[in-house]
Design a protein around this motif. Structure first.
Motif, mmCIF file in Angstrom:
data_model
loop_
_atom_site.group_PDB
_atom_site.id
_atom_site.type_symbol
_atom_site.label_atom_id
_atom_site.label_comp_id
_atom_site.label_asym_id
_atom_site.label_seq_id
_atom_site.Cartn_x
_atom_site.Cartn_y
_atom_site.Cartn_z
ATOM 1 N N LEU A 25 0.829 -1.191 0.000
ATOM 2 C CA LEU A 25 0.000 0.000 0.000
ATOM 3 C C LEU A 25 0.869 1.249 0.000
ATOM 4 N N GLY A 26 0.541 2.169 -0.879
ATOM 5 C CA GLY A 26 1.276 3.421 -0.951
ATOM 6 C C GLY A 26 0.617 4.511 -0.130
ATOM 7 N N THR A 27 1.331 5.598 0.060
ATOM 8 C CA THR A 27 0.779 6.741 0.792
ATOM 9 C C THR A 27 -0.369 7.382 0.024
ATOM 10 N N ASP A 28 -0.496 7.067 -1.256
ATOM 11 C CA ASP A 28 -1.592 7.582 -2.067
ATOM 12 C C ASP A 28 -2.871 6.766 -1.895
ATOM 13 N N GLY A 29 -2.815 5.740 -1.037
ATOM 14 C CA GLY A 29 -3.980 4.906 -0.774
ATOM 15 C C GLY A 29 -4.206 3.816 -1.814
ATOM 16 N N LYS A 30 -3.291 3.672 -2.768
ATOM 17 C CA LYS A 30 -3.402 2.667 -3.818
ATOM 18 C C LYS A 30 -2.386 1.553 -3.593
ATOM 19 N N HIS A 31 -2.685 0.383 -4.114
ATOM 20 C CA HIS A 31 -1.735 -0.715 -4.057
ATOM 21 C C HIS A 31 -0.753 -0.593 -5.210
ATOM 22 N N HIS A 40 10.039 -4.658 -4.915
ATOM 23 C CA HIS A 40 9.133 -4.555 -3.770
ATOM 24 C C HIS A 40 9.856 -3.954 -2.568
ATOM 25 N N ASN A 41 11.028 -4.471 -2.265
ATOM 26 C CA ASN A 41 11.781 -3.967 -1.117
ATOM 27 C C ASN A 41 12.161 -2.505 -1.296
ATOM 28 N N ALA A 42 12.480 -2.107 -2.524
ATOM 29 C CA ALA A 42 12.809 -0.701 -2.783
ATOM 30 C C ALA A 42 11.596 0.186 -2.513
ATOM 31 N N PHE A 43 10.415 -0.270 -2.933
ATOM 32 C CA PHE A 43 9.218 0.516 -2.677
ATOM 33 C C PHE A 43 8.920 0.593 -1.188
ATOM 34 N N VAL A 44 9.006 -0.534 -0.504
ATOM 35 C CA VAL A 44 8.712 -0.572 0.941
ATOM 36 C C VAL A 44 9.696 0.311 1.715
ATOM 37 N N SER A 48 7.248 6.573 -0.262
ATOM 38 C CA SER A 48 5.927 6.362 -0.880
ATOM 39 C C SER A 48 5.167 5.210 -0.256
ATOM 40 N N TYR A 49 5.846 4.413 0.566
ATOM 41 C CA TYR A 49 5.211 3.260 1.205
ATOM 42 C C TYR A 49 4.288 3.737 2.312
ATOM 43 N N GLY A 50 3.065 3.257 2.289
ATOM 44 C CA GLY A 50 2.075 3.691 3.269
ATOM 45 C C GLY A 50 1.797 2.705 4.373
#
Length: 51
Positions: A25-31, A40-44, A48-50
């Protein structure tokens, strides 16, 4: 109590073919979907990771 709708049941029985194996889940409320664990690990690990 909630029950899944017919669209959810159909999707579970006949899922789309995809190369995406991870999601978060991102901070924008979207998956956000990733093809590799490193993506995946870079995003988390990003801001931006929510959670």
């Amino acid at each position: 109590m909630a029950n899944p709708g017919s669209a959810a049941l159909k999707a579970a029985m006949d899922p789309n073919d995809t190369d995406y194996y991870y999601y978060a889940l991102g901070t924008d409320g979207k998956h956000h979907f990733s093809k590799t664990l490193s993506e995946h690990n870079a995003f988390v690990g990003s801001s931006s990771y929510g959670g």
